[in-house]
Design a protein around this motif. Sequence first.
Motif, short mmCIF file in Angstrom:
data_model
loop_
_atom_site.label_atom_id
_atom_site.label_comp_id
_atom_site.label_asym_id
_atom_site.label_seq_id
_atom_site.Cartn_x
_atom_site.Cartn_y
_atom_site.Cartn_z
N THR A 286 0.85 -1.19 0.00
CA THR A 286 0.00 0.00 0.00
C THR A 286 0.88 1.23 0.00
O THR A 286 2.01 1.22 0.49
CB THR A 286 -0.91 0.03 1.24
OG1 THR A 286 -0.11 -0.15 2.41
CG2 THR A 286 -1.95 -1.09 1.18
N GLU A 287 0.38 2.33 -0.54
CA GLU A 287 1.17 3.54 -0.66
C GLU A 287 1.20 4.34 0.62
O GLU A 287 2.09 5.16 0.83
CB GLU A 287 0.62 4.42 -1.82
CG GLU A 287 0.81 3.81 -3.19
CD GLU A 287 2.29 3.62 -3.53
OE1 GLU A 287 3.11 4.48 -3.17
OE2 GLU A 287 2.62 2.59 -4.15
N ARG A 288 0.23 4.15 1.51
CA ARG A 288 0.19 4.96 2.73
C ARG A 288 0.48 4.07 3.94
O ARG A 288 1.58 3.58 4.10
CB ARG A 288 -1.18 5.64 2.84
CG ARG A 288 -1.47 6.60 1.68
CD ARG A 288 -2.74 7.39 1.93
NE ARG A 288 -3.91 6.50 2.05
CZ ARG A 288 -5.10 6.88 2.50
NH1 ARG A 288 -5.26 8.15 2.91
NH2 ARG A 288 -6.11 6.04 2.56
N GLY A 289 -0.48 3.87 4.79
CA GLY A 289 -0.25 3.05 5.98
C GLY A 289 -0.06 1.58 5.64
O GLY A 289 -0.43 1.13 4.55
N ALA A 292 -2.15 -3.77 7.57
CA ALA A 292 -2.35 -5.19 7.29
C ALA A 292 -1.02 -5.94 7.35
O ALA A 292 -0.94 -7.05 7.89
CB ALA A 292 -3.02 -5.38 5.93
N LYS A 293 0.02 -5.35 6.79
CA LYS A 293 1.34 -5.99 6.81
C LYS A 293 1.86 -6.11 8.25
O LYS A 293 2.39 -7.16 8.64
CB LYS A 293 2.33 -5.19 5.97
CG LYS A 293 3.75 -5.76 5.98
CD LYS A 293 4.72 -4.90 5.19
CE LYS A 293 4.50 -5.03 3.70
NZ LYS A 293 5.54 -4.30 2.92
N THR A 294 1.70 -5.06 9.03
CA THR A 294 2.19 -5.08 10.41
C THR A 294 1.49 -6.14 11.24
O THR A 294 2.13 -6.88 11.99
CB THR A 294 2.02 -3.69 11.05
OG1 THR A 294 2.90 -2.77 10.40
CG2 THR A 294 2.33 -3.72 12.54
N PHE A 295 0.17 -6.25 11.10
CA PHE A 295 -0.55 -7.26 11.87
C PHE A 295 -0.19 -8.67 11.42
O PHE A 295 -0.17 -9.60 12.23
CB PHE A 295 -2.06 -7.01 11.81
CG PHE A 295 -2.55 -6.14 12.91
CD1 PHE A 295 -3.15 -6.67 14.04
CD2 PHE A 295 -2.38 -4.77 12.86
CE1 PHE A 295 -3.59 -5.86 15.08
CE2 PHE A 295 -2.82 -3.94 13.88
CZ PHE A 295 -3.42 -4.48 15.00
N ALA A 296 0.13 -8.84 10.14
CA ALA A 296 0.60 -10.15 9.66
C ALA A 296 1.95 -10.49 10.30
O ALA A 296 2.21 -11.64 10.66
CB ALA A 296 0.71 -10.14 8.14
N SER A 382 -8.71 -0.70 7.91
CA SER A 382 -8.46 -0.86 6.49
C SER A 382 -7.03 -1.32 6.32
O SER A 382 -6.19 -1.06 7.19
CB SER A 382 -8.70 0.46 5.72
OG SER A 382 -7.71 1.41 6.05
N PRO A 383 -6.69 -2.00 5.20
CA PRO A 383 -5.32 -2.49 5.02
C PRO A 383 -4.27 -1.39 5.05
O PRO A 383 -3.14 -1.62 5.48
CB PRO A 383 -5.37 -3.19 3.65
CG PRO A 383 -6.79 -3.56 3.46
CD PRO A 383 -7.59 -2.45 4.11
N ASP A 384 -4.64 -0.18 4.57
CA ASP A 384 -3.66 0.90 4.51
C ASP A 384 -3.80 1.90 5.66
O ASP A 384 -3.34 3.03 5.58
CB ASP A 384 -3.75 1.64 3.17
CG ASP A 384 -5.09 2.34 2.96
OD1 ASP A 384 -6.03 2.09 3.74
OD2 ASP A 384 -5.19 3.15 2.01
N ALA A 385 -4.45 1.49 6.75
CA ALA A 385 -4.52 2.34 7.94
C ALA A 385 -3.12 2.53 8.51
O ALA A 385 -2.25 1.68 8.33
CB ALA A 385 -5.43 1.71 8.98
N PRO A 386 -2.87 3.66 9.17
CA PRO A 386 -1.54 3.87 9.78
C PRO A 386 -1.31 2.88 10.91
O PRO A 386 -1.98 2.92 11.95
CB PRO A 386 -1.61 5.32 10.30
CG PRO A 386 -3.07 5.62 10.43
CD PRO A 386 -3.77 4.81 9.39
N ASP A 387 -0.38 1.97 10.71
CA ASP A 387 -0.20 0.88 11.66
C ASP A 387 0.19 1.37 13.05
O ASP A 387 -0.28 0.83 14.06
CB ASP A 387 0.83 -0.13 11.15
CG ASP A 387 2.16 0.50 10.74
OD1 ASP A 387 2.23 1.73 10.66
OD2 ASP A 387 3.11 -0.26 10.48
#
Length: 464
Positions: A286-289, A292-296, A382-387
């Motif tokens: 994702t271009e912003r937050g 989703a990657k961080t929680f994975a 959302s997947p691109d939320a700020p982690d």
Amino acid sequence: MSFFFCLSFSLSHTHSELTEVVFVIQSQRISYHAQRAQQSREHLFHQAQTLNQDLPDVLFLHELSAYEGNWGILPALPRLAEDYCQSSLWVYFLEEETVIDLARLLQVLARFSSGREWFLGRALRDEAATIIHHYAFSEEPASFSYPDFAAGWALSCVLVKRLASYMKYEPPKSDFTIDLKHEIALYIWEEGRGPALTPVYHFCSELHGSPNTEHCASTVSSFLPSCGKPVAREDIFVAVKTCQKFHSDRVSVVKKTWAKDAALLEYYSDISDPAIPTVDLGVPNTERGHCAKTFAILRRFAWGGVTGAPWLLLVDDDTLISLNRLRRLLRCYNPGEAVSIGERYGYGLTNGGYSYLSGGAGMVFSRVTVSRILSSGCSCYSPDAPDDMVLGKCLSRLGLPVTHSPQFHQARPDDYPKELLVRQSPVSFHKHWNINPIAVYHQWLMDGREAFHHLLTRERKQEL
């Protein structure tokens, strides 16, 4: 015009009474910091007894209420005004590391009329306009001064009462708290309607016992606390967030600088690249937050069986970090607690908001914290939320503390006063923008023996 108010007088026996001063230790809830705050309080009490004075009010900021947002100072002002400034004249703020000479401090405060609005401290100034201060005073950055918290700083109760009332109808313009000391000074100054910081020569941030500190009413006990043997390299699992377009430039910098000090490290990307190698978590970039990657990554750390390490370090691919200094820092914390450490930011603190760790500076979590987050049902909206902000909100909802360390930095060295950096032994910086990241690492994040080895290697290459 800025000046040192106290340069022109020598201290006499004139002094305030201890009961006229309320001391607020800018404490934090995690056990290590609570213990440090208690030691600071006991040191103040011991001095008061030596001076044959009544014990002063010494408050822990994290205990003023159950609201974690009190660390932002402004939310705590109404309580201080109502419960303490009715009978006191000054509120003096100090950090856990601040060492106070009570007799000298009382003499200093006595030189200022407590019936006026005073904002006293050791002055810091920006050499250039900086993003962490929203490029304030861009034409003349050094024209505005803000307090060095480690040296202690004071507000007259007249000012505290007025600010507490003012906040009711004029809260801070920004919802974000990024650099607390600068934002406090801006709010008090009120674009020239309120008092500017008055620099006080006797408020010092040099190490306690250093030469030429005989005049100081405050000094600092340590810049990098010693708590025993550093944690083992294998106790820190390092997760680097990256994506395909940055494999060649950013990841190569990580490998040329700090990756060699990691015993356990994985790169997480949107593709599997065996040349690095990277781990594809099945999460599109994702271009912003990158929530989703961080929680994975959190799930892989806690449940994936890849490591049993007690600590998780989450960094971006353009984060520069000293793992050796981090190991020395983490020895002060109990991984059996729900620990979260980094550079503490805030969102909506004057309106019931929450704290979070700035992601680019690096976020450190104990395994206990990660397990609590995942088992609570916290998730991305959302997947691109700020982690980093989502994690902060999760921690707030769970009642878990966010711990600030001034050694973590969301921006580049050029964005901070040099006098702060040279004493901090920085753990991290962030961003490759307009800098040579490898040179920054060598200058700011390498320790003595490592730096010497690097210099020797470079000289040998030049000879060849």
